[in-house]
Design a protein around this motif. Structure first.
Motif, PDB file in Angstrom:
ATOM      1  N   ILE A 138       0.833  -1.209   0.000  1.00  0.00           N
ATOM      2  CA  ILE A 138       0.000   0.000   0.000  1.00  0.00           C
ATOM      3  C   ILE A 138       0.866   1.257   0.000  1.00  0.00           C
ATOM      4  CG2 ILE A 138      -1.628   1.377   1.374  1.00  0.00           C
ATOM      5  CD1 ILE A 138      -2.947  -1.304   2.177  1.00  0.00           C
ATOM      6  N   HIS A 139       1.919   1.262   0.798  1.00  0.00           N
ATOM      7  CA  HIS A 139       2.785   2.445   0.893  1.00  0.00           C
ATOM      8  C   HIS A 139       3.582   2.700  -0.388  1.00  0.00           C
ATOM      9  CE1 HIS A 139       5.679  -0.694   1.857  1.00  0.00           C
ATOM     10  NE2 HIS A 139       6.649   0.189   1.634  1.00  0.00           N
ATOM     11  N   LEU A 140       3.629   1.718  -1.288  1.00  0.00           N
ATOM     12  CA  LEU A 140       4.374   1.849  -2.540  1.00  0.00           C
ATOM     13  C   LEU A 140       3.492   2.203  -3.735  1.00  0.00           C
ATOM     14  CD1 LEU A 140       6.603  -1.362  -2.184  1.00  0.00           C
ATOM     15  CD2 LEU A 140       7.288   1.011  -1.738  1.00  0.00           C
ATOM     16  N   LEU A 141       2.186   2.145  -3.544  1.00  0.00           N
ATOM     17  CA  LEU A 141       1.273   2.366  -4.667  1.00  0.00           C
ATOM     18  C   LEU A 141       1.372   3.791  -5.212  1.00  0.00           C
ATOM     19  CD1 LEU A 141      -1.968   0.612  -3.348  1.00  0.00           C
ATOM     20  CD2 LEU A 141      -0.424  -0.224  -5.141  1.00  0.00           C
ATOM     21  N   PRO A 142       1.344   3.914  -6.539  1.00  0.00           N
ATOM     22  CA  PRO A 142       1.271   5.258  -7.125  1.00  0.00           C
ATOM     23  C   PRO A 142      -0.054   5.921  -6.748  1.00  0.00           C
ATOM     24  CG  PRO A 142       1.839   3.610  -8.796  1.00  0.00           C
ATOM     25  CD  PRO A 142       1.438   2.874  -7.551  1.00  0.00           C
ATOM     26  N   LYS A 143      -0.097   7.221  -6.920  1.00  0.00           N
ATOM     27  CA  LYS A 143      -1.262   8.026  -6.546  1.00  0.00           C
ATOM     28  C   LYS A 143      -2.582   7.432  -7.058  1.00  0.00           C
ATOM     29  CE  LYS A 143      -3.361  12.465  -7.685  1.00  0.00           C
ATOM     30  NZ  LYS A 143      -3.206  13.721  -8.407  1.00  0.00           N
ATOM     31  N   ASN A 144      -2.659   7.116  -8.349  1.00  0.00           N
ATOM     32  CA  ASN A 144      -3.925   6.641  -8.915  1.00  0.00           C
ATOM     33  C   ASN A 144      -4.391   5.345  -8.272  1.00  0.00           C
ATOM     34  OD1 ASN A 144      -4.096   8.841 -10.593  1.00  0.00           O
ATOM     35  ND2 ASN A 144      -3.312   7.766 -12.397  1.00  0.00           N
ATOM     36  N   GLN A 145      -3.471   4.425  -8.030  1.00  0.00           N
ATOM     37  CA  GLN A 145      -3.849   3.157  -7.410  1.00  0.00           C
ATOM     38  C   GLN A 145      -4.225   3.347  -5.947  1.00  0.00           C
ATOM     39  OE1 GLN A 145      -1.552   3.356  -9.851  1.00  0.00           O
ATOM     40  NE2 GLN A 145      -2.804   2.102 -11.232  1.00  0.00           N
ATOM     41  N   LEU A 146      -3.521   4.229  -5.255  1.00  0.00           N
ATOM     42  CA  LEU A 146      -3.842   4.487  -3.847  1.00  0.00           C
ATOM     43  C   LEU A 146      -5.231   5.115  -3.716  1.00  0.00           C
ATOM     44  CD1 LEU A 146      -2.948   4.469  -0.874  1.00  0.00           C
ATOM     45  CD2 LEU A 146      -2.030   6.774  -1.272  1.00  0.00           C
ATOM     46  N   LEU A 147      -5.497   6.134  -4.510  1.00  0.00           N
ATOM     47  CA  LEU A 147      -6.809   6.785  -4.442  1.00  0.00           C
ATOM     48  C   LEU A 147      -7.908   5.847  -4.921  1.00  0.00           C
ATOM     49  CD1 LEU A 147      -5.875  10.397  -5.632  1.00  0.00           C
ATOM     50  CD2 LEU A 147      -5.994   9.481  -3.299  1.00  0.00           C
ATOM     51  N   GLY A 148      -7.589   5.021  -5.915  1.00  0.00           N
ATOM     52  CA  GLY A 148      -8.549   4.021  -6.378  1.00  0.00           C
ATOM     53  C   GLY A 148      -8.851   2.997  -5.297  1.00  0.00           C
ATOM     54  N   GLN A 149      -7.820   2.661  -4.516  1.00  0.00           N
ATOM     55  CA  GLN A 149      -8.020   1.708  -3.432  1.00  0.00           C
ATOM     56  C   GLN A 149      -8.957   2.266  -2.371  1.00  0.00           C
ATOM     57  OE1 GLN A 149      -6.409  -2.141  -2.259  1.00  0.00           O
ATOM     58  NE2 GLN A 149      -7.817  -1.192  -3.625  1.00  0.00           N
ATOM     59  N   HIS A 150      -8.825   3.558  -2.101  1.00  0.00           N
ATOM     60  CA  HIS A 150      -9.741   4.216  -1.166  1.00  0.00           C
ATOM     61  C   HIS A 150     -11.173   4.109  -1.681  1.00  0.00           C
ATOM     62  CE1 HIS A 150     -11.476   7.078   1.608  1.00  0.00           C
ATOM     63  NE2 HIS A 150     -11.708   7.948   0.643  1.00  0.00           N
ATOM     64  N   ARG A 151     -11.373   4.384  -2.963  1.00  0.00           N
ATOM     65  CA  ARG A 151     -12.721   4.288  -3.546  1.00  0.00           C
ATOM     66  C   ARG A 151     -13.262   2.864  -3.456  1.00  0.00           C
ATOM     67  NH1 ARG A 151     -10.211   7.699  -7.179  1.00  0.00           N
ATOM     68  NH2 ARG A 151      -9.896   6.021  -8.689  1.00  0.00           N
ATOM     69  N   GLU A 152     -12.397   1.886  -3.714  1.00  0.00           N
ATOM     70  CA  GLU A 152     -12.819   0.482  -3.612  1.00  0.00           C
ATOM     71  C   GLU A 152     -13.250   0.142  -2.183  1.00  0.00           C
ATOM     72  OE1 GLU A 152     -13.211  -1.585  -6.052  1.00  0.00           O
ATOM     73  OE2 GLU A 152     -12.154  -0.503  -7.634  1.00  0.00           O
ATOM     74  N   CYS A 153     -12.454   0.581  -1.216  1.00  0.00           N
ATOM     75  CA  CYS A 153     -12.795   0.322   0.189  1.00  0.00           C
ATOM     76  C   CYS A 153     -14.118   0.979   0.559  1.00  0.00           C
ATOM     77  CB  CYS A 153     -11.680   0.814   1.112  1.00  0.00           C
ATOM     78  SG  CYS A 153     -10.169  -0.157   1.057  1.00  0.00           S
ATOM     79  N   CYS A 154     -14.305   2.212   0.128  1.00  0.00           N
ATOM     80  CA  CYS A 154     -15.567   2.920   0.411  1.00  0.00           C
ATOM     81  C   CYS A 154     -16.751   2.161  -0.181  1.00  0.00           C
ATOM     82  CB  CYS A 154     -15.528   4.342  -0.147  1.00  0.00           C
ATOM     83  SG  CYS A 154     -14.349   5.435   0.674  1.00  0.00           S
ATOM     84  N   ALA A 155     -16.592   1.714  -1.432  1.00  0.00           N
ATOM     85  CA  ALA A 155     -17.677   0.985  -2.101  1.00  0.00           C
ATOM     86  C   ALA A 155     -17.969  -0.326  -1.382  1.00  0.00           C
ATOM     87  CB  ALA A 155     -17.312   0.723  -3.557  1.00  0.00           C
ATOM     88  N   LEU A 156     -16.916  -1.055  -1.019  1.00  0.00           N
ATOM     89  CA  LEU A 156     -17.110  -2.335  -0.334  1.00  0.00           C
ATOM     90  C   LEU A 156     -17.707  -2.147   1.052  1.00  0.00           C
ATOM     91  CD1 LEU A 156     -13.877  -4.252  -1.367  1.00  0.00           C
ATOM     92  CD2 LEU A 156     -16.230  -4.892  -1.923  1.00  0.00           C
ATOM     93  N   ARG A 157     -17.294  -1.127   1.754  1.00  0.00           N
ATOM     94  CA  ARG A 157     -17.836  -0.881   3.094  1.00  0.00           C
ATOM     95  C   ARG A 157     -19.285  -0.423   3.025  1.00  0.00           C
ATOM     96  NH1 ARG A 157     -14.014   2.843   6.613  1.00  0.00           N
ATOM     97  NH2 ARG A 157     -15.777   2.601   8.037  1.00  0.00           N
ATOM     98  N   GLY A 158     -19.664   0.193   1.933  1.00  0.00           N
ATOM     99  CA  GLY A 158     -21.018   0.709   1.769  1.00  0.00           C
ATOM    100  C   GLY A 158     -21.955  -0.322   1.179  1.00  0.00           C
TER     101      GLY A 158
END
Length: 122
Positions: free
Chosen positions: A9-29
Motif C-alpha cells: 500500500i505504501h508503494l502504490l502510485p497516486k492513482n492506485q492508492l486513491l482508487g483503493q480508497h474508492r474500492e474500500c468505500c464501495a465495499l464498506r457501503g
C-alpha cells in the motif's frame, strides 16, 4: 476491483492508492456482500477487517497530504447511502489482515501493476 496486498500500500502510485480508497468505500457501503470474483474473500471476514484494511489506505493517503473524510474513520460508517452499523464488533485482526494476502498474492499484485507499466521497488 482488487484489494492490493497490504504490504505494498505504501508503494502504490497516486492513482492506485486513491482508487483503493474508492474500492474500500464501495465495499464498506452498499457493495458489501455483492459478489465480485477478485474480492469475494473479503466477505468471509467481518466487515471490521475491511475497516482495518481501509485504515491502512487512509493513513497512507494522509501521509501523502490527501484529505480523507473523517466519517470513514468511524468503524460503523458505511457511506452516505448505506445504513450505519449499530455497533460493529471489534475483533482481533492478525497480519496479514486477509490470509489470502500471502506471498503468491503479492506476486500477483506486482505482476498486475507491471502490466500497467508500474514498477514497484519492493
Amino acid at each position: 476491483m482488487r484489494l492490493w496486498h497490504e504490504e505494498i500500500i505504501h508503494l502504490l502510485p497516486k492513482n492506485q492508492l486513491l482508487g483503493q480508497h474508492r474500492e474500500c468505500c464501495a465495499l464498506r457501503g452498499n457493495g458489501w456482500g455483492k459478489k465480485h470474483k477478485t474480492v469475494d474473500y473479503v466477505f468471509l471476514y467481518s466487515p471490521y477487517h475491511l475497516f482495518i484494511y481501509h485504515l491502512l489506505v487512509m493513513d497512507e493517503m494522509e501521509k501523502r497530504g490527501y484529505k480523507v473524510s473523517i466519517e470513514w474513520r468511524d468503524k460503523n460508517y458505511r457511506g452516505k447511502t448505506a445504513e450505519k452499523y449499530d455497533s460493529l464488533e471489534e475483533k482481533t485482526v492478525d497480519k496479514p489482515i486477509y490470509k489470502e494476502h500471502n506471498a503468491e498474492y503479492m506476486i500477483e499484485c506486482i505482476e498486475n501493476l507491471e502490466k500497467k507499466g508500474i514498477e514497484l521497488e519492493v
